[in-house]
Scaffold this motif. Structure first.
Motif, PDB file in Angstrom:
ATOM      1  N   ARG A  57     -18.806 -43.107  -6.576  1.00  0.00           N
ATOM      2  CA  ARG A  57     -18.691 -43.261  -4.846  1.00  0.00           C
ATOM      3  C   ARG A  57     -20.158 -42.046  -5.158  1.00  0.00           C
ATOM      4  O   ARG A  57     -20.456 -41.950  -4.090  1.00  0.00           O
ATOM      5  CB  ARG A  57     -17.437 -42.672  -4.614  1.00  0.00           C
ATOM      6  N   GLY A  58     -19.966 -41.002  -5.756  1.00  0.00           N
ATOM      7  CA  GLY A  58     -20.457 -39.251  -5.636  1.00  0.00           C
ATOM      8  C   GLY A  58     -22.172 -40.409  -6.253  1.00  0.00           C
ATOM      9  O   GLY A  58     -23.292 -39.912  -4.287  1.00  0.00           O
ATOM     10  N   TYR A  59     -22.682 -41.479  -6.690  1.00  0.00           N
ATOM     11  CA  TYR A  59     -23.940 -41.775  -6.654  1.00  0.00           C
ATOM     12  C   TYR A  59     -23.552 -42.875  -5.631  1.00  0.00           C
ATOM     13  O   TYR A  59     -25.197 -42.686  -5.019  1.00  0.00           O
ATOM     14  CB  TYR A  59     -23.931 -41.830  -7.679  1.00  0.00           C
ATOM     15  N   ASP A  60     -23.133 -43.389  -5.086  1.00  0.00           N
ATOM     16  CA  ASP A  60     -23.322 -44.209  -4.169  1.00  0.00           C
ATOM     17  C   ASP A  60     -24.174 -43.145  -2.661  1.00  0.00           C
ATOM     18  O   ASP A  60     -24.629 -44.135  -2.127  1.00  0.00           O
ATOM     19  CB  ASP A  60     -22.057 -44.700  -4.156  1.00  0.00           C
ATOM     20  N   VAL A  61     -23.264 -42.812  -2.725  1.00  0.00           N
ATOM     21  CA  VAL A  61     -23.265 -41.567  -1.839  1.00  0.00           C
ATOM     22  C   VAL A  61     -24.294 -41.309  -1.913  1.00  0.00           C
ATOM     23  O   VAL A  61     -25.973 -40.875  -0.546  1.00  0.00           O
ATOM     24  CB  VAL A  61     -22.578 -40.582  -1.380  1.00  0.00           C
ATOM     25  N   LEU A  62     -25.817 -40.995  -3.029  1.00  0.00           N
ATOM     26  CA  LEU A  62     -26.706 -39.998  -2.979  1.00  0.00           C
ATOM     27  C   LEU A  62     -27.786 -41.019  -3.333  1.00  0.00           C
ATOM     28  O   LEU A  62     -28.854 -40.455  -2.718  1.00  0.00           O
ATOM     29  CB  LEU A  62     -26.395 -39.692  -5.101  1.00  0.00           C
ATOM     30  N   SER A  63     -27.858 -42.308  -3.314  1.00  0.00           N
ATOM     31  CA  SER A  63     -28.917 -43.308  -2.738  1.00  0.00           C
ATOM     32  C   SER A  63     -30.073 -43.073  -4.695  1.00  0.00           C
ATOM     33  O   SER A  63     -30.585 -42.943  -3.419  1.00  0.00           O
ATOM     34  CB  SER A  63     -29.452 -43.397  -1.675  1.00  0.00           C
ATOM     35  N   SER A  64     -29.299 -42.605  -5.603  1.00  0.00           N
ATOM     36  CA  SER A  64     -30.591 -41.803  -5.717  1.00  0.00           C
ATOM     37  C   SER A  64     -31.840 -42.628  -6.087  1.00  0.00           C
ATOM     38  O   SER A  64     -31.980 -43.680  -6.276  1.00  0.00           O
ATOM     39  CB  SER A  64     -29.710 -41.946  -7.386  1.00  0.00           C
ATOM     40  N   THR A  65     -32.942 -40.986  -6.217  1.00  0.00           N
ATOM     41  CA  THR A  65     -34.516 -41.814  -6.454  1.00  0.00           C
ATOM     42  C   THR A  65     -34.224 -41.780  -8.088  1.00  0.00           C
ATOM     43  O   THR A  65     -34.540 -40.769  -8.323  1.00  0.00           O
ATOM     44  CB  THR A  65     -34.861 -40.941  -5.197  1.00  0.00           C
ATOM     45  N   LEU A  66     -35.399 -42.832  -8.283  1.00  0.00           N
ATOM     46  CA  LEU A  66     -35.919 -42.524  -9.670  1.00  0.00           C
ATOM     47  C   LEU A  66     -36.815 -41.203  -9.550  1.00  0.00           C
ATOM     48  O   LEU A  66     -37.443 -40.861  -8.408  1.00  0.00           O
ATOM     49  CB  LEU A  66     -36.863 -44.029 -10.278  1.00  0.00           C
ATOM     50  N   GLY A  67     -36.795 -40.885 -11.025  1.00  0.00           N
ATOM     51  CA  GLY A  67     -36.814 -39.727 -11.115  1.00  0.00           C
ATOM     52  C   GLY A  67     -37.279 -38.086 -10.794  1.00  0.00           C
ATOM     53  O   GLY A  67     -37.807 -37.195 -10.243  1.00  0.00           O
ATOM     54  N   ALA A  68     -35.688 -37.786  -9.782  1.00  0.00           N
ATOM     55  CA  ALA A  68     -35.188 -37.006  -9.412  1.00  0.00           C
ATOM     56  C   ALA A  68     -34.669 -35.900  -9.989  1.00  0.00           C
ATOM     57  O   ALA A  68     -35.120 -36.023 -11.227  1.00  0.00           O
ATOM     58  CB  ALA A  68     -34.468 -37.023  -8.566  1.00  0.00           C
ATOM     59  N   GLU A  69     -34.834 -34.302  -9.935  1.00  0.00           N
ATOM     60  CA  GLU A  69     -34.367 -33.475 -10.373  1.00  0.00           C
ATOM     61  C   GLU A  69     -33.561 -32.957  -9.988  1.00  0.00           C
ATOM     62  O   GLU A  69     -32.999 -32.441  -8.804  1.00  0.00           O
ATOM     63  CB  GLU A  69     -35.940 -32.084 -10.234  1.00  0.00           C
ATOM     64  N   VAL A  70     -32.851 -32.685 -11.072  1.00  0.00           N
ATOM     65  CA  VAL A  70     -31.122 -33.234 -10.112  1.00  0.00           C
ATOM     66  C   VAL A  70     -30.647 -31.727 -10.993  1.00  0.00           C
ATOM     67  O   VAL A  70     -30.714 -30.893 -12.182  1.00  0.00           O
ATOM     68  CB  VAL A  70     -29.736 -33.862 -11.214  1.00  0.00           C
ATOM     69  N   LEU A  71     -29.904 -30.883  -9.778  1.00  0.00           N
ATOM     70  CA  LEU A  71     -28.985 -29.891 -10.644  1.00  0.00           C
ATOM     71  C   LEU A  71     -27.889 -29.742 -10.192  1.00  0.00           C
ATOM     72  O   LEU A  71     -26.942 -30.307  -8.992  1.00  0.00           O
ATOM     73  CB  LEU A  71     -29.601 -28.447  -9.914  1.00  0.00           C
ATOM     74  N   ILE A  72     -26.947 -29.530 -11.152  1.00  0.00           N
ATOM     75  CA  ILE A  72     -25.101 -29.787 -11.102  1.00  0.00           C
ATOM     76  C   ILE A  72     -24.136 -28.218 -11.055  1.00  0.00           C
ATOM     77  O   ILE A  72     -24.606 -27.886 -12.092  1.00  0.00           O
ATOM     78  CB  ILE A  72     -25.026 -30.886 -11.959  1.00  0.00           C
ATOM     79  N   TYR A  73     -23.761 -27.702 -10.173  1.00  0.00           N
ATOM     80  CA  TYR A  73     -22.870 -26.864 -10.877  1.00  0.00           C
ATOM     81  C   TYR A  73     -21.391 -26.985 -10.673  1.00  0.00           C
ATOM     82  O   TYR A  73     -20.568 -27.877 -10.725  1.00  0.00           O
ATOM     83  CB  TYR A  73     -22.536 -26.474  -9.206  1.00  0.00           C
ATOM     84  N   GLY A  74     -21.223 -26.598 -12.181  1.00  0.00           N
ATOM     85  CA  GLY A  74     -19.939 -26.980 -12.999  1.00  0.00           C
ATOM     86  C   GLY A  74     -19.936 -27.992 -14.243  1.00  0.00           C
ATOM     87  O   GLY A  74     -20.637 -28.691 -13.899  1.00  0.00           O
ATOM     88  N   SER A  75     -19.340 -27.438 -15.060  1.00  0.00           N
ATOM     89  CA  SER A  75     -19.455 -28.854 -16.593  1.00  0.00           C
ATOM     90  C   SER A  75     -18.014 -29.183 -17.321  1.00  0.00           C
ATOM     91  O   SER A  75     -17.858 -29.078 -18.183  1.00  0.00           O
ATOM     92  CB  SER A  75     -20.242 -27.906 -17.337  1.00  0.00           C
ATOM     93  N   GLY A  76     -16.968 -29.118 -15.853  1.00  0.00           N
ATOM     94  CA  GLY A  76     -15.814 -29.395 -16.028  1.00  0.00           C
ATOM     95  C   GLY A  76     -16.256 -31.016 -15.946  1.00  0.00           C
ATOM     96  O   GLY A  76     -17.129 -31.346 -16.302  1.00  0.00           O
ATOM     97  N   THR A  77     -14.702 -31.793 -16.138  1.00  0.00           N
ATOM     98  CA  THR A  77     -15.015 -33.089 -16.319  1.00  0.00           C
ATOM     99  C   THR A  77     -15.876 -33.821 -15.328  1.00  0.00           C
ATOM    100  O   THR A  77     -16.758 -34.729 -15.613  1.00  0.00           O
ATOM    101  CB  THR A  77     -13.574 -33.601 -16.371  1.00  0.00           C
ATOM    102  N   MET A  78     -15.142 -33.529 -13.962  1.00  0.00           N
ATOM    103  CA  MET A  78     -16.228 -33.636 -13.054  1.00  0.00           C
ATOM    104  C   MET A  78     -17.842 -33.893 -12.953  1.00  0.00           C
ATOM    105  O   MET A  78     -19.133 -34.553 -12.795  1.00  0.00           O
ATOM    106  CB  MET A  78     -15.999 -33.695 -11.763  1.00  0.00           C
ATOM    107  N   GLY A  79     -18.297 -32.095 -13.893  1.00  0.00           N
ATOM    108  CA  GLY A  79     -19.809 -32.045 -13.136  1.00  0.00           C
ATOM    109  C   GLY A  79     -20.336 -33.089 -14.979  1.00  0.00           C
ATOM    110  O   GLY A  79     -21.751 -33.181 -14.688  1.00  0.00           O
ATOM    111  N   LEU A  80     -19.628 -32.907 -15.715  1.00  0.00           N
ATOM    112  CA  LEU A  80     -19.635 -33.447 -16.388  1.00  0.00           C
ATOM    113  C   LEU A  80     -20.268 -35.748 -16.608  1.00  0.00           C
ATOM    114  O   LEU A  80     -21.001 -35.791 -17.457  1.00  0.00           O
ATOM    115  CB  LEU A  80     -18.966 -33.643 -17.971  1.00  0.00           C
ATOM    116  N   MET A  81     -19.479 -35.910 -15.690  1.00  0.00           N
ATOM    117  CA  MET A  81     -19.473 -37.463 -15.808  1.00  0.00           C
ATOM    118  C   MET A  81     -20.434 -37.801 -14.680  1.00  0.00           C
ATOM    119  O   MET A  81     -21.197 -38.403 -14.852  1.00  0.00           O
ATOM    120  CB  MET A  81     -18.594 -37.372 -14.641  1.00  0.00           C
TER     121      MET A  81
END
Length: 329
Positions: A150-174
């Motif tokens: 669902r999170g990625y549905d919201v993002l409508s990701s663009t190819l080639g994006a540079e991504v930063l994730i805060y948190g490497s618990g289960t959800m951050g890793l997913m």
């Protein structure tokens, strides 16, 4: 049957309760595993659940051992994962296809008895039959994966994006695993927990660090995802979004958490700030992805504890030890 019970804010125990009985369009599931997540901590704090006591557990899977009189789609012996979402299908948001924003929002394990028990009841429509090659004890991962989808549905990701994730618990890793599969050019991960950060490296993140200031990224990141719910991380992340970029609030913050935004910067740099709430038309897709091996359960599930140790499991999760913790009746 035995079940975990959140009796009052800060008080959880395992006790004996009555066995559940299915309604006409419900099934009884013998729970094989039930995952713990941040929502369970909020319930323990007296948030989210409208009334206590409650049997928690919204991430679960198991085998059907009882069916209601009008159930024809599934049978006793079928192994299923359960979407906990309970939408009214009548309010404005349900009618426009936004059931996760339902005005009468409810969920198994939040508003009605959940899967932290030997048995749980679920509407047959919420059950997804598992293919034979899936270990039902791993399938509790499907619900959190559906939130990430669902999170990625919201993002409508663009190819080639540079991504930063805060948190490497289960959800951050997913979110890391999905970012890799949705065309990100790079995926950097931040966490103050070195053990969890090590798992992000194992899963192939581009760079990892305790803080964004350790990474050289002068223009910021196209996509910044908070998977912590932590006020300091959220505030820092808002300032790391590149021009034309997007900030996704994915982690569940406390009700009282606040952050400061810069309206002129949002306007001038066309920055999008958005959120992703639970599951929406994503559970079946998550189950399909899980069946392809998108997640390695041996990496994601760090602890498997007996149901009787639910209080210890929640303490372990609260302390930030491990990754996904599941209890097994």
């Amino acid at each position: 049957m035995r079940a975990a019970i959140v009796e009052a804010p800060g008080k959880v125990s395992v006790t004996t309760v009555a066995d559940p009985t299915p309604g006409p369009r419900e099934v009884v599931v013998s729970v094989a595993s039930c995952g713990l997540c941040g929502t369970d901590l909020h319930i323990l704090q007296g948030e989210f659940a409208p009334t206590l006591p409650i049997v928690p557990g919204h991430e679960f899977a198991g085998e059907i051992v009882g069916i209601g009189r009008d159930v024809t789609e599934l049978a006793v012996g079928d192994r299923v994962a359960v979407d906990p979402s309970l939408h009214c299908h009548e309010c404005r948001y349900c009618r426009i296809g936004r059931g996760n924003l339902c005005e009468r929002w409810a969920a198994i394990g939040v508003t009605v008895a959940g899967g932290a028990a030997e048995f749980a009841v679920a509407p047959v429509a919420n059950c997804v039959k598992l293919p034979e090659h899936i270990d039902v004890k791993d399938a509790a991962l499907i619900e959190p994966l559906s939130c990430a989808v669902r999170g990625y549905d919201v993002l409508s990701s663009t190819l080639g994006a540079e991504v930063l994730i805060y948190g490497s618990g289960t959800m951050g890793l997913m979110m890391l695993e999905l970012a890799k599969r949705t065309g990100a050019a790079s995926v950097d991960v931040l966490d103050v927990n070195p053990d969890r950060l090590g798992t992000a490296g194992l899963l192939g993140c581009s760079r990892s660090a305790a803080g964004a200031e350790e990474l050289e990224q002068p223009g910021g990141w196209d996509v910044v995802i908070d998977a912590t719910g932590n006020a300091a991380a959220i505030q820092d992340g808002l300032g790391r979004v590149a021009k034309g970029g997007t900030f996704l609030q994915f982690g569940v913050a406390d009700y009282a958490t606040t952050a400061v935004i810069e309206p002129y910067r949002i306007y001038n740099q066309e920055i999008t700030i958005t959120g992703s709430m639970a599951v929406l038309h994503s559970y079946e897709r998550a189950a399909a992805l899980f069946a392809t091996g998108v997640l390695d359960p041996s990496v994601f599930i760090s602890d498997r504890l007996p149901l009787e140790q639910y209080p210890q499991a929640i303490d372990r999760f609260k302390a930030g030890i491990g990754r996904k913790i599941v209890v097994q009746p």
